[in-house]
Design a protein around this motif. Structure first.
Motif, PDB file in Angstrom:
ATOM      1  N   ALA A  49      13.210   3.490 -19.653  1.00  0.00           N
ATOM      2  CA  ALA A  49      13.348   4.407 -20.797  1.00  0.00           C
ATOM      3  C   ALA A  49      12.081   4.313 -21.635  1.00  0.00           C
ATOM      4  O   ALA A  49      11.665   3.217 -22.012  1.00  0.00           O
ATOM      5  CB  ALA A  49      14.573   4.056 -21.633  1.00  0.00           C
ATOM      6  N   GLY A  50      11.452   5.452 -21.900  1.00  0.00           N
ATOM      7  CA  GLY A  50      10.235   5.484 -22.703  1.00  0.00           C
ATOM      8  C   GLY A  50      10.562   5.719 -24.168  1.00  0.00           C
ATOM      9  O   GLY A  50      11.420   6.533 -24.494  1.00  0.00           O
ATOM     10  N   LEU A  51       9.881   4.992 -25.051  1.00  0.00           N
ATOM     11  CA  LEU A  51      10.126   5.139 -26.491  1.00  0.00           C
ATOM     12  C   LEU A  51       9.152   6.138 -27.112  1.00  0.00           C
ATOM     13  O   LEU A  51       8.008   6.269 -26.676  1.00  0.00           O
ATOM     14  CB  LEU A  51       9.999   3.791 -27.197  1.00  0.00           C
ATOM     15  N   ASN A  52       9.627   6.838 -28.146  1.00  0.00           N
ATOM     16  CA  ASN A  52       8.847   7.826 -28.883  1.00  0.00           C
ATOM     17  C   ASN A  52       9.099   7.649 -30.371  1.00  0.00           C
ATOM     18  O   ASN A  52      10.147   7.134 -30.773  1.00  0.00           O
ATOM     19  CB  ASN A  52       9.276   9.243 -28.494  1.00  0.00           C
ATOM     20  N   ALA A  74      25.697   5.019 -32.835  1.00  0.00           N
ATOM     21  CA  ALA A  74      24.720   5.860 -32.145  1.00  0.00           C
ATOM     22  C   ALA A  74      24.012   5.060 -31.063  1.00  0.00           C
ATOM     23  O   ALA A  74      23.961   3.831 -31.097  1.00  0.00           O
ATOM     24  CB  ALA A  74      23.689   6.390 -33.144  1.00  0.00           C
ATOM     25  N   GLY A  75      23.456   5.775 -30.110  1.00  0.00           N
ATOM     26  CA  GLY A  75      22.606   5.157 -29.101  1.00  0.00           C
ATOM     27  C   GLY A  75      21.154   5.207 -29.546  1.00  0.00           C
ATOM     28  O   GLY A  75      20.848   5.565 -30.690  1.00  0.00           O
ATOM     29  N   PHE A  76      20.250   4.873 -28.620  1.00  0.00           N
ATOM     30  CA  PHE A  76      18.827   4.816 -28.975  1.00  0.00           C
ATOM     31  C   PHE A  76      17.980   5.200 -27.759  1.00  0.00           C
ATOM     32  O   PHE A  76      18.292   4.838 -26.639  1.00  0.00           O
ATOM     33  CB  PHE A  76      18.460   3.401 -29.435  1.00  0.00           C
ATOM     34  N   GLY A  77      16.897   5.914 -28.048  1.00  0.00           N
ATOM     35  CA  GLY A  77      15.966   6.302 -26.984  1.00  0.00           C
ATOM     36  C   GLY A  77      16.366   7.616 -26.344  1.00  0.00           C
ATOM     37  O   GLY A  77      17.555   7.931 -26.248  1.00  0.00           O
ATOM     38  N   THR A  78      15.384   8.377 -25.915  1.00  0.00           N
ATOM     39  CA  THR A  78      15.672   9.699 -25.352  1.00  0.00           C
ATOM     40  C   THR A  78      15.093   9.905 -23.951  1.00  0.00           C
ATOM     41  O   THR A  78      15.756  10.442 -23.082  1.00  0.00           O
ATOM     42  CB  THR A  78      15.181  10.797 -26.314  1.00  0.00           C
ATOM     43  N   ALA A 104      17.721  12.338 -22.680  1.00  0.00           N
ATOM     44  CA  ALA A 104      19.129  12.251 -23.080  1.00  0.00           C
ATOM     45  C   ALA A 104      19.119  11.797 -24.529  1.00  0.00           C
ATOM     46  O   ALA A 104      18.883  10.625 -24.818  1.00  0.00           O
ATOM     47  CB  ALA A 104      19.876  11.260 -22.197  1.00  0.00           C
ATOM     48  N   LEU A 105      19.328  12.732 -25.445  1.00  0.00           N
ATOM     49  CA  LEU A 105      19.052  12.503 -26.856  1.00  0.00           C
ATOM     50  C   LEU A 105      19.749  11.268 -27.409  1.00  0.00           C
ATOM     51  O   LEU A 105      20.976  11.189 -27.430  1.00  0.00           O
ATOM     52  CB  LEU A 105      19.459  13.735 -27.671  1.00  0.00           C
ATOM     53  N   SER A 106      18.937  10.313 -27.840  1.00  0.00           N
ATOM     54  CA  SER A 106      19.387   9.093 -28.508  1.00  0.00           C
ATOM     55  C   SER A 106      20.466   8.329 -27.730  1.00  0.00           C
ATOM     56  O   SER A 106      21.414   7.802 -28.319  1.00  0.00           O
ATOM     57  CB  SER A 106      19.887   9.394 -29.929  1.00  0.00           C
ATOM     58  N   ARG A 107      20.290   8.276 -26.406  1.00  0.00           N
ATOM     59  CA  ARG A 107      21.221   7.461 -25.607  1.00  0.00           C
ATOM     60  C   ARG A 107      20.571   6.946 -24.318  1.00  0.00           C
ATOM     61  O   ARG A 107      21.261   6.419 -23.440  1.00  0.00           O
ATOM     62  CB  ARG A 107      22.491   8.237 -25.291  1.00  0.00           C
ATOM     63  N   ALA A 108      19.247   7.026 -24.204  1.00  0.00           N
ATOM     64  CA  ALA A 108      18.585   6.718 -22.931  1.00  0.00           C
ATOM     65  C   ALA A 108      18.461   5.226 -22.646  1.00  0.00           C
ATOM     66  O   ALA A 108      18.362   4.830 -21.485  1.00  0.00           O
ATOM     67  CB  ALA A 108      17.196   7.362 -22.888  1.00  0.00           C
TER      68      ALA A 108
END
Length: 318
Positions: A49-52, A74-78, A104-108
């Motif tokens: 999963a790549g962070l932005n 909430a999740g984290f990462g897209t 995958a918006l905020s759940r990757a």
């Protein structure tokens, strides 16, 4: 027909979760039931999963999170890459075992994500990963690559252009510099003194940001700059205007300036992401991975990414 592998049972899987909005300190690893693919969906076993910046910007406070449709927990990462594990009813074009990437918006940052196979929404999608593109690289493409592609489409660089790119050493800048060079343009990239070598390796001519930028650009390009992309704030916009670049050939991504077009990844042309992956596979585009971390070190990874001084991308291995 729905197919699944042993990993995609309803047994627990790891996912990074936030029980409150805030900085990296609120990120926790939780055991949760693995999400299951419904009709028209894929369950993907995430490998990277790549962070932005948007990952921690949109989870920093409740008001911002609400604008992105996020609520607690909430999740984290897209951005993600991985392997299809489960195919929902009615899905065509994908099969278990296929390598895929997307967002995958905020759940990757999780062992599994479920995404729509149709891929019509930029933050809920899967694309086939071409041979020759490793998963860590594939996991860096979606947000930053689409954003750069959209910005390049606004200014339309070509062989007769000299393009000034502000914030060129960042995650979007890495793509923007290379795409402008592929289009044949000369590229001047702003950055810190420490990023000069990195920018040269990408194909840009480095120029230090800060007071006096216009003068330094004139010295590098006496015949002028014809287009500009500001990936950080407004300094590059104001410099470009001072150098006579028309507003129509200036683009921002991080802020709004009256009269200047803005771009974001949602504006990217259909097929932009697949084209980026093809360029990577062909060896024409590269995405430097500055650092990779196991998921257990998610807080340290997020802190590094949020510091904004990393050259290239930060990736989580799952």
């Amino acid at each position: 027909m729905q197919e699944q592998h042993e990993h995609s049972s309803t047994a627990g899987s790891r996912a990074v979760r936030l029980d409150s909005f805030g900085g990296p300190e609120v990120l926790e690893i939780r055991e949760i039931p693995a999400p299951q693919a419904g009709a028209g969906q894929l369950q993907v076993r995430v490998t990277a999963a790549g962070l932005n910046p948007m990952d921690w910007i949109m989870t920093a406070d409740a008001d911002t999170a609400a604008r992105f449709g996020l609520s607690l927990p909430a999740g984290f990462g897209t951005d993600y890459a991985g392997v299809v594990d489960q195919v929902g009813a009615g899905v065509t074009g994908f099969a278990p075992g296929d390598r895929v990437f997307g967002s995958a918006l905020s759940r990757a940052v999780a062992d599994f994500v479920v995404v729509d196979a149709a891929g019509e929404i930029a933050a809920n999608e899967a694309h086939h990963t071409p041979d020759g593109v490793d998963d860590r690289t594939a996991a860096t493409l979606a947000i930053a690559g689409r954003t750069a592609s959209a910005a390049l489409a606004v200014v339309g660089p070509g062989p007769d252009d000299t393009v000034l790119i502000g914030g060129a050493a960042g995650g979007v800048g890495v793509f923007a510099v290379q795409l402008a060079r592929i289009a044949g343009a000369r590229v001047l990239g702003t950055g810190s003194a420490a990023s000069a070598g990195f920018l040269r390796d990408l194909g840009a001519e480095p120029v230090a940001y800060g007071d006096g930028l216009a003068g330094r650009v004139r010295a590098l390009a006496p015949s002028g700059v014809t287009a500009a992309i500001d990936l950080h704030g407004t300094e590059t916009v104001h410099t470009a205007r001072e150098l006579g670049v028309p507003d129509a050939r200036i683009c921002t991504i991080a802020t709004q300036v009256d009269g200047v077009p803005a771009a974001n990844g949602a504006n990217a042309a259909p097929g932009a992401l697949d084209e980026l992956a093809r360029l990577v596979a062909a060896g024409r585009l590269r995405m430097p991975v500055a650092a990779s971390f196991p998921v257990e070190e998610i807080r340290r990874a997020a802190e590094l990414q949020a510091g904004r001084h990393v050259h290239g991308k930060v990736v989580i291995d799952l």
